[in-house]
Write an enzyme that holds these catalytic residues in place. Sequence first.
Site, mmCIF file in Angstrom:
data_model
loop_
_atom_site.group_PDB
_atom_site.id
_atom_site.type_symbol
_atom_site.label_atom_id
_atom_site.label_comp_id
_atom_site.label_asym_id
_atom_site.label_seq_id
_atom_site.Cartn_x
_atom_site.Cartn_y
_atom_site.Cartn_z
ATOM 1 N N LEU A 158 10.179 -21.136 -4.763
ATOM 2 C CA LEU A 158 9.245 -20.200 -4.122
ATOM 3 C C LEU A 158 7.868 -20.331 -4.769
ATOM 4 C CD1 LEU A 158 8.659 -17.545 -2.383
ATOM 5 C CD2 LEU A 158 9.294 -16.271 -4.451
ATOM 6 N N ASP A 193 0.823 -1.221 0.000
ATOM 7 C CA ASP A 193 0.000 0.000 0.000
ATOM 8 C C ASP A 193 0.854 1.267 0.000
ATOM 9 O OD1 ASP A 193 -2.405 1.380 -0.013
ATOM 10 O OD2 ASP A 193 -2.505 1.476 2.173
ATOM 11 N N HIS A 249 2.206 3.322 -9.262
ATOM 12 C CA HIS A 249 1.960 1.894 -9.527
ATOM 13 C C HIS A 249 3.125 1.288 -10.303
ATOM 14 C CE1 HIS A 249 -1.895 2.070 -7.708
ATOM 15 N NE2 HIS A 249 -2.387 2.929 -8.578
#
Length: 211
Positions: A119, A10, A27
């Site tokens: 991962l 955020d 962004h």
Amino acid sequence: MPAHVAIIMDGNGRWAQQRGLPRSEGHHVGNIAAHEMVYGALEIGLRHLTLYAFSTENWKRDTDEITTILEAMQCDLDQGPIRDLDVRQRWLGHPDKLPEELVQALRREERRTRNRTALTLTVCINYGGRDEITRTAAALAQAARAGDIDPHLISEDDFARHLPHPDMPDVDLLWRTGNEQRTSNFLPWHAAYAELHFTSGYWPDVDRRDL
Ligand code: IPE
Ligand code: IPE
Ligand code: MG
């Protein structure tokens, strides 16, 4: 060492605003920070990393902003730097309202990377925790109606088995950047017992050392 770290990324908009830049720039740089987390996770040997990229509530934003966010995801899936790493990529969320091309690319990358082992990266796109729980309850109701499960005997394990990714482990550490202390409908089932870590910096400013 936690096995599963989940992140609410955020602060992109405020990061841009602070610099007099359009939110889209926040962004864009935020996307680079997300790549950093993947490199960092591989370096420290984390098994599961889950990133909150677009929530069911984020549809309330301007169309231009939504388009910027979704286009960056498409670009990453088609030619991003994560594609050739030893990362199993998965998508958590619902296809409703997402561009068909993006849904296809998400499913394609899931298939293409399914045998990778270092991962597991789960990206939450058009994800909402209540939506997930509602759909899981609906799947259980179907199973009960079909006679596959006795409604009186439904357990937590039965519920977990009907989640979209039943093998996703509980979240050990839930980290949110951007100076808000809330979880915004993120992983209510998996994070029920997570340690919560809130930091004040904006997402585009983080790098792998923060992880
Ligand atoms: C997080 O940054 C990215 C998404 C929600 C897609 P924000 O866009 O929420 O940034 P702020 O909170 O407005 O600064
Ligand atoms: C949470 O951030 C969602 C994502 C990071 C994708 P938001 O900025 O959308 O959350 P709220 O609206 O402030 O709770
Ligand atoms: Mg925000």
